[in-house]
Design a protein around this motif. Sequence first.
Motif, PDB file in Angstrom:
ATOM      1  N   ALA A  80       0.208  -9.813  13.420  1.00  0.00           N
ATOM      2  CA  ALA A  80      -0.081 -10.089  12.008  1.00  0.00           C
ATOM      3  C   ALA A  80       0.006  -8.806  11.187  1.00  0.00           C
ATOM      4  CB  ALA A  80      -1.465 -10.710  11.864  1.00  0.00           C
ATOM      5  N   LEU A  81      -0.570  -7.714  11.737  1.00  0.00           N
ATOM      6  CA  LEU A  81      -0.542  -6.450  11.001  1.00  0.00           C
ATOM      7  C   LEU A  81       0.879  -5.906  10.883  1.00  0.00           C
ATOM      8  CD1 LEU A  81      -3.772  -4.699  12.358  1.00  0.00           C
ATOM      9  CD2 LEU A  81      -3.452  -5.902  10.193  1.00  0.00           C
ATOM     10  N   TYR A  82       1.650  -6.027  11.955  1.00  0.00           N
ATOM     11  CA  TYR A  82       3.052  -5.581  11.878  1.00  0.00           C
ATOM     12  C   TYR A  82       3.830  -6.454  10.882  1.00  0.00           C
ATOM     13  CZ  TYR A  82       3.308  -1.898  15.365  1.00  0.00           C
ATOM     14  OH  TYR A  82       3.180  -0.708  16.025  1.00  0.00           O
ATOM     15  N   GLY A  83       3.443  -7.723  10.805  1.00  0.00           N
ATOM     16  CA  GLY A  83       4.087  -8.607   9.824  1.00  0.00           C
ATOM     17  C   GLY A  83       3.814  -8.130   8.403  1.00  0.00           C
ATOM     18  N   LEU A  84       2.587  -7.744   8.147  1.00  0.00           N
ATOM     19  CA  LEU A  84       2.250  -7.212   6.822  1.00  0.00           C
ATOM     20  C   LEU A  84       2.992  -5.910   6.553  1.00  0.00           C
ATOM     21  CD1 LEU A  84      -1.629  -7.826   6.705  1.00  0.00           C
ATOM     22  CD2 LEU A  84       0.174  -9.171   5.611  1.00  0.00           C
ATOM     23  N   LEU A  85       3.093  -5.083   7.601  1.00  0.00           N
ATOM     24  CA  LEU A  85       3.806  -3.814   7.442  1.00  0.00           C
ATOM     25  C   LEU A  85       5.252  -4.043   7.039  1.00  0.00           C
ATOM     26  CD1 LEU A  85       3.449  -0.709   7.824  1.00  0.00           C
ATOM     27  CD2 LEU A  85       4.418  -1.016  10.121  1.00  0.00           C
ATOM     28  N   MET A  86       5.863  -5.066   7.645  1.00  0.00           N
ATOM     29  CA  MET A  86       7.269  -5.348   7.347  1.00  0.00           C
ATOM     30  C   MET A  86       7.477  -5.833   5.907  1.00  0.00           C
ATOM     31  SD  MET A  86       8.837  -4.481  10.049  1.00  0.00           S
ATOM     32  CE  MET A  86       7.549  -3.293  10.424  1.00  0.00           C
ATOM     33  N   LEU A  87       6.413  -6.340   5.283  1.00  0.00           N
ATOM     34  CA  LEU A  87       6.526  -6.837   3.908  1.00  0.00           C
ATOM     35  C   LEU A  87       6.348  -5.737   2.859  1.00  0.00           C
ATOM     36  CD1 LEU A  87       4.446 -10.156   4.189  1.00  0.00           C
ATOM     37  CD2 LEU A  87       6.922  -9.889   4.285  1.00  0.00           C
ATOM     38  N   LEU A  88       5.799  -4.597   3.296  1.00  0.00           N
ATOM     39  CA  LEU A  88       5.523  -3.516   2.353  1.00  0.00           C
ATOM     40  C   LEU A  88       6.739  -2.622   2.142  1.00  0.00           C
ATOM     41  CD1 LEU A  88       1.983  -2.488   3.655  1.00  0.00           C
ATOM     42  CD2 LEU A  88       2.482  -3.307   1.345  1.00  0.00           C
ATOM     43  N   PRO A  89       6.946  -2.152   0.916  1.00  0.00           N
ATOM     44  CA  PRO A  89       7.991  -1.140   0.678  1.00  0.00           C
ATOM     45  C   PRO A  89       7.648   0.128   1.450  1.00  0.00           C
ATOM     46  CG  PRO A  89       7.227  -2.104  -1.397  1.00  0.00           C
ATOM     47  CD  PRO A  89       6.294  -2.563  -0.337  1.00  0.00           C
ATOM     48  N   GLN A  90       8.645   0.728   2.092  1.00  0.00           N
ATOM     49  CA  GLN A  90       8.377   1.866   2.975  1.00  0.00           C
ATOM     50  C   GLN A  90       7.802   3.081   2.251  1.00  0.00           C
ATOM     51  OE1 GLN A  90      12.066   2.566   5.164  1.00  0.00           O
ATOM     52  NE2 GLN A  90      11.130   1.656   6.979  1.00  0.00           N
ATOM     53  N   GLN A  91       8.102   3.224   0.981  1.00  0.00           N
ATOM     54  CA  GLN A  91       7.630   4.396   0.245  1.00  0.00           C
ATOM     55  C   GLN A  91       6.244   4.191  -0.372  1.00  0.00           C
ATOM     56  OE1 GLN A  91       9.351   7.210   0.456  1.00  0.00           O
ATOM     57  NE2 GLN A  91      10.739   6.019   1.751  1.00  0.00           N
ATOM     58  N   SER A  92       5.697   3.020  -0.183  1.00  0.00           N
ATOM     59  CA  SER A  92       4.393   2.751  -0.790  1.00  0.00           C
ATOM     60  C   SER A  92       3.274   3.402   0.010  1.00  0.00           C
ATOM     61  CB  SER A  92       4.142   1.244  -0.881  1.00  0.00           C
ATOM     62  OG  SER A  92       4.037   0.687   0.417  1.00  0.00           O
ATOM     63  N   ALA A  93       2.155   3.689  -0.696  1.00  0.00           N
ATOM     64  CA  ALA A  93       0.997   4.301  -0.050  1.00  0.00           C
ATOM     65  C   ALA A  93       0.401   3.357   0.988  1.00  0.00           C
ATOM     66  CB  ALA A  93      -0.054   4.658  -1.097  1.00  0.00           C
ATOM     67  N   ALA A  94       0.409   2.045   0.677  1.00  0.00           N
ATOM     68  CA  ALA A  94      -0.152   1.061   1.608  1.00  0.00           C
ATOM     69  C   ALA A  94       0.632   1.043   2.915  1.00  0.00           C
ATOM     70  CB  ALA A  94      -0.148  -0.319   0.970  1.00  0.00           C
ATOM     71  N   PHE A  95       1.960   1.153   2.826  1.00  0.00           N
ATOM     72  CA  PHE A  95       2.796   1.179   4.036  1.00  0.00           C
ATOM     73  C   PHE A  95       2.400   2.363   4.908  1.00  0.00           C
ATOM     74  CE2 PHE A  95       6.386   2.632   6.500  1.00  0.00           C
ATOM     75  CZ  PHE A  95       6.901   1.465   7.037  1.00  0.00           C
ATOM     76  N   LYS A  96       2.244   3.520   4.298  1.00  0.00           N
ATOM     77  CA  LYS A  96       1.917   4.728   5.066  1.00  0.00           C
ATOM     78  C   LYS A  96       0.547   4.601   5.713  1.00  0.00           C
ATOM     79  CE  LYS A  96       4.772   7.559   2.019  1.00  0.00           C
ATOM     80  NZ  LYS A  96       4.796   8.576   0.934  1.00  0.00           N
ATOM     81  N   ILE A  97      -0.417   3.996   4.994  1.00  0.00           N
ATOM     82  CA  ILE A  97      -1.766   3.821   5.557  1.00  0.00           C
ATOM     83  C   ILE A  97      -1.732   2.912   6.775  1.00  0.00           C
ATOM     84  CG2 ILE A  97      -4.052   2.804   5.119  1.00  0.00           C
ATOM     85  CD1 ILE A  97      -3.727   3.697   2.184  1.00  0.00           C
TER      86      ILE A  97
END
Length: 699
Positions: A583-600
């Motif tokens: 589930a968490l990897y699924g959320l990661l895949m939805l985030l833009p890579q340059q976003s702060a949330a992706f990095k967190i």
Amino acid sequence: MGDGFSAIPAALLRNLSDKLYEKRKNAAVEVEGIVKQLTVAGDHDKINAMINLLTHEFTSSNQTSHRKGGLIGLAAITVGLSAEAAQHLEQIVPPVINSFSHQDSRVRYYACEALYNIAKVVRGDFIVFFNQIFDALCKLSADSDPNVQSAAHLLDRLVKDIVTESDQFSIEEFIPLLRERMNVLNPYVRQFLVGWITVLDSVPDIDMLGFLPDFLDGLFNMLSDSSHEIRQQADSALSEFLQEIKNSPSVDYGRMAEILVQRASSPDEFTRWTAITWINEFVKLGGDQLVPYYADILGAILPCIADKEERIRVVARETNEELLATKAHPSEGFDVGAILSIVKRQLSSEYEATRIESLHWISTLLNRHRTEVLSFLNDIFDTLLKALSDPSDQVVLLVLEVHACIAKDQYNFRHLVVFLVQNFRTNGLLLEKRGALIIRRLCVLLEAERVYRELSTILEAESDLKFASTMVQALNLILLTSSELSDLRDLLKLSLFNPAGKDFFSSLYASWSHSSMAIISLCLLSQAYQHASCVIQSLTEEDINVRFLVQLDKLINLLETPIFAYLRLQLLEPGKYIWLLKALYGLLMLLPQQSAAFKILNTRLKTVPSIHFSEDSNTNEDSISPNGINFASWLQTFQQLQQKHRMHYKSQAQARSFSTSTSSKVKEVKKEEFRGPNVPELTRPPSRLSRKAPGQLQL
């Protein structure tokens, strides 16, 4: 009248009307001597003739000297009559009183002198003319001539002495005249009136306190007079009356309370303070008499609680506490409806302190007279809802306490939540600014699970999809972050294993489906990780919009808070919590890579022990959980509701596009109309700009 001429020699009459005062005075002395002789002889008919002569030929004359002579002559006759003057007063006094209004100030002066001499002789016998004399003196006290004022003052002192020693004075007949004169603004008249009130109040046999309601308003009116002396005299008189009230066993509090209520809102500070001080004493002393007037008194007290003057605020608060402590019953005249009407009006006050005390009153009434208050609920409910938008947090918290008290039974609880949702729908700013405060406080006051279940039921049937989504996102954020809702979070964590947790999870799911991120959050909180993964994978391109990403960003940041500490610890056992990881990897895949949330999130997932995803772990979730939750059915519910949202979004987008297109076409048509009729290009004369130079191409 003929007898009058025979009794008074012609030479004496000429001297009586002479312009010289000394001649008139000497003539008066002679008249006095004649009357004394006639009195001894008992010839009252001739005396009557003399009075008639002076009345008709002298005091009614157009010649000033005649009037003066007539006045001094009537006084001389009275002196001559001495003890037998009383029987002739009906003829003597009226013409003298009439002369008080003469245009010549000297005539008015001699009228005062004449009546003074008459009064000295007859004393209490002239009390029958008191109202007429008082009225005349009232006017003379403001006379333009200082000599007349001085003469009137001397006469006034004598009349006061006579009244205080007389047993014939009628206070009942005098009060209507006093009440009428109390509205006069002239400072000299006001001093005159206060002086009389003080004198009459000092007479033991005259009950001025019993008639105080008749002139109390006039005394209060004088407290704002421009003259310091008048204000001081009025205040002194009022202080004396208040002391008498404290010592009197029988007082008409009701009539005076009505006057005090009006004066408590005076623009004059001293008047307000005096009125509030009186009201304070009345509340302590009045007992049952004042109960029917509590609403009016409260209407005067509440605004004064926020008065700019501290001494007024202090007394107003003390009085308010006295009223709150009084446990009167409707059967005793305590009007709950009238009180509610007052506090409803004061809830719109610009002053926070007044609004706060108004809410304390509603709360107190609910505790003591709940049935009566609920019967007026329709009258105050809208006002209480509007108060939720109050700029003061303290007011909002008190309003919520009142709402919670009203909502103890199921009907009013449902009523409150429905109206609250309607308020949020129509006032987006209220939801944005105060939504969290309102929901959190209601959860404390009315049991969090009950509040959330009711809100979920209402939102499940909400037709405004955009509002439903916004509201659910707000409720979800409150659920995830508020310390007041920690028990609800603990309950949801047991959804897969505990019947109570399962029931609560199920009660939220349908309404939470208005927001995909809210459902994902709910699943992570409930440890339904496999279902969370399925929800994430069911999202379509249309679902991944800016709004979704903003919500996702908030969720990723929340995953790093203590609330989700259990979830992060579960990542230490990836084999056991494989669906959490997916589930968490699924959320990661939805985030833009340059976003702060992706990095967190990416940084967090890098700390997870490595694991190999087997094909077994890629199978579809079980349709039924260990606790009997039919996740397949819930997923279908979520997808159907999300499809409604997509269709709604598309229809709105098309409507906006059509509106924009139509607007553009209208603008084009207007431009064409402005340009004029369409002339064929070949028939138009070439413009200067369109003429091409030799060898140039025309574009």
